[in-house]
Write a protein that holds these residues in place. Sequence first.
Motif, mmCIF file in Angstrom:
data_model
loop_
_atom_site.group_PDB
_atom_site.id
_atom_site.type_symbol
_atom_site.label_atom_id
_atom_site.label_comp_id
_atom_site.label_asym_id
_atom_site.label_seq_id
_atom_site.Cartn_x
_atom_site.Cartn_y
_atom_site.Cartn_z
ATOM 1 N N GLY A 49 53.588 -4.934 80.517
ATOM 2 C CA GLY A 49 54.878 -4.944 79.834
ATOM 3 C C GLY A 49 55.428 -6.337 79.555
ATOM 4 N N LEU A 50 54.742 -7.364 80.033
ATOM 5 C CA LEU A 50 55.217 -8.735 79.846
ATOM 6 C C LEU A 50 54.209 -9.592 79.077
ATOM 7 C CD1 LEU A 50 56.667 -9.447 83.414
ATOM 8 C CD2 LEU A 50 57.941 -8.919 81.334
ATOM 9 N N GLY A 51 53.381 -8.958 78.259
ATOM 10 C CA GLY A 51 52.307 -9.664 77.564
ATOM 11 C C GLY A 51 52.754 -10.863 76.763
ATOM 12 N N VAL A 52 53.748 -10.694 75.919
ATOM 13 C CA VAL A 52 54.220 -11.802 75.072
ATOM 14 C C VAL A 52 54.775 -12.927 75.928
ATOM 15 C CG1 VAL A 52 55.921 -12.463 73.331
ATOM 16 C CG2 VAL A 52 54.629 -10.351 73.052
ATOM 17 N N TYR A 53 55.551 -12.580 76.937
ATOM 18 C CA TYR A 53 56.119 -13.581 77.848
ATOM 19 C C TYR A 53 55.003 -14.339 78.562
ATOM 20 C CZ TYR A 53 58.956 -15.578 81.601
ATOM 21 O OH TYR A 53 59.567 -16.437 82.474
ATOM 22 N N CYS A 54 54.014 -13.618 79.085
ATOM 23 C CA CYS A 54 52.896 -14.243 79.797
ATOM 24 C C CYS A 54 52.131 -15.195 78.887
ATOM 25 C CB CYS A 54 51.952 -13.179 80.359
ATOM 26 S SG CYS A 54 52.637 -12.192 81.703
ATOM 27 N N VAL A 55 51.859 -14.776 77.671
ATOM 28 C CA VAL A 55 51.111 -15.609 76.727
ATOM 29 C C VAL A 55 51.880 -16.887 76.403
ATOM 30 C CG1 VAL A 55 50.324 -15.733 74.320
ATOM 31 C CG2 VAL A 55 49.768 -13.736 75.718
ATOM 32 N N THR A 56 53.165 -16.779 76.142
ATOM 33 C CA THR A 56 53.928 -17.979 75.784
ATOM 34 C C THR A 56 54.084 -18.918 76.978
ATOM 35 O OG1 THR A 56 56.066 -16.874 76.159
ATOM 36 C CG2 THR A 56 55.177 -16.830 73.921
ATOM 37 N N LYS A 57 54.207 -18.376 78.168
ATOM 38 C CA LYS A 57 54.317 -19.228 79.355
ATOM 39 C C LYS A 57 52.987 -19.900 79.667
ATOM 40 C CE LYS A 57 58.631 -18.851 80.334
ATOM 41 N NZ LYS A 57 59.531 -20.008 80.367
ATOM 42 N N ALA A 58 51.878 -19.200 79.463
ATOM 43 C CA ALA A 58 50.563 -19.811 79.650
ATOM 44 C C ALA A 58 50.361 -20.942 78.645
ATOM 45 C CB ALA A 58 49.468 -18.762 79.510
ATOM 46 N N GLY A 59 50.794 -20.720 77.416
ATOM 47 C CA GLY A 59 50.717 -21.771 76.401
ATOM 48 C C GLY A 59 51.542 -22.981 76.777
ATOM 49 N N ARG A 60 52.705 -22.730 77.335
ATOM 50 C CA ARG A 60 53.567 -23.839 77.758
ATOM 51 C C ARG A 60 52.938 -24.628 78.895
ATOM 52 N NH1 ARG A 60 59.926 -23.393 79.394
ATOM 53 N NH2 ARG A 60 59.758 -24.771 81.166
ATOM 54 N N ASP A 61 52.323 -23.933 79.848
ATOM 55 C CA ASP A 61 51.631 -24.635 80.930
ATOM 56 C C ASP A 61 50.529 -25.531 80.375
ATOM 57 O OD1 ASP A 61 53.225 -23.540 82.883
ATOM 58 O OD2 ASP A 61 51.567 -22.612 83.988
ATOM 59 N N MET A 62 49.747 -25.010 79.435
ATOM 60 C CA MET A 62 48.665 -25.801 78.848
ATOM 61 C C MET A 62 49.222 -26.963 78.035
ATOM 62 S SD MET A 62 45.538 -26.523 78.700
ATOM 63 C CE MET A 62 44.933 -25.140 79.651
ATOM 64 N N LEU A 63 50.340 -26.754 77.359
ATOM 65 C CA LEU A 63 50.987 -27.839 76.629
ATOM 66 C C LEU A 63 51.291 -29.001 77.565
ATOM 67 C CD1 LEU A 63 52.626 -29.163 74.275
ATOM 68 C CD2 LEU A 63 54.572 -27.803 75.067
ATOM 69 N N PHE A 64 51.896 -28.712 78.707
ATOM 70 C CA PHE A 64 52.272 -29.776 79.636
ATOM 71 C C PHE A 64 51.047 -30.416 80.288
ATOM 72 C CE2 PHE A 64 56.425 -28.175 78.907
ATOM 73 C CZ PHE A 64 57.267 -29.250 79.141
ATOM 74 N N GLN A 65 50.005 -29.640 80.554
ATOM 75 C CA GLN A 65 48.771 -30.216 81.092
ATOM 76 C C GLN A 65 48.139 -31.156 80.066
ATOM 77 O OE1 GLN A 65 46.038 -27.297 82.778
ATOM 78 N NE2 GLN A 65 47.790 -26.005 83.288
ATOM 79 N N THR A 66 48.136 -30.740 78.807
ATOM 80 C CA THR A 66 47.566 -31.559 77.740
ATOM 81 C C THR A 66 48.380 -32.824 77.520
ATOM 82 O OG1 THR A 66 46.704 -29.568 76.681
ATOM 83 C CG2 THR A 66 46.834 -31.548 75.319
ATOM 84 N N LEU A 67 49.698 -32.701 77.539
ATOM 85 C CA LEU A 67 50.548 -33.889 77.392
ATOM 86 C C LEU A 67 50.293 -34.883 78.513
ATOM 87 C CD1 LEU A 67 53.966 -32.346 76.309
ATOM 88 C CD2 LEU A 67 52.460 -33.784 74.927
ATOM 89 N N ALA A 68 50.122 -34.390 79.722
ATOM 90 C CA ALA A 68 49.853 -35.288 80.858
ATOM 91 C C ALA A 68 48.573 -36.074 80.632
ATOM 92 C CB ALA A 68 49.766 -34.485 82.146
ATOM 93 N N VAL A 69 47.540 -35.409 80.152
ATOM 94 C CA VAL A 69 46.268 -36.084 79.889
ATOM 95 C C VAL A 69 46.414 -37.060 78.723
ATOM 96 C CG1 VAL A 69 43.897 -35.728 79.092
ATOM 97 C CG2 VAL A 69 44.868 -34.218 80.836
ATOM 98 N N GLU A 70 47.039 -36.627 77.650
ATOM 99 C CA GLU A 70 47.193 -37.481 76.461
ATOM 100 C C GLU A 70 48.014 -38.724 76.771
ATOM 101 O OE1 GLU A 70 45.943 -37.251 73.337
ATOM 102 O OE2 GLU A 70 44.804 -35.465 73.857
#
Length: 76
Positions: A49-70
């Motif tokens: 029941g939280l698919g969209v929320y989970c997907v957007t939060k996972a994307g946000r986590d990856m965004l911040f991980q990628t920014l840290a590396v960049e």
Amino acid sequence: SMLKEAMDFNLVSSFHLAASFINHAQKSSAQHIFLINISTLCAVKAFSGLGVYCVTKAGRDMLFQTLAVEVWIHGR
């Protein structure tokens, strides 16, 4: 749509806020900068029941991980 609203709120806005922060920090004389992402279990575990929320939060986590590396690779 619900997906676009969730993407805008949980991912796109975080991208713009982080980019603005990093741009400002790069112009400062600070020795260190810290950008903290407070996440949720939904970013790493699926919930019914939280698919969209989970997907957007996972994307946000990856965004911040990628920014840290960049930012680390290219320097402040």
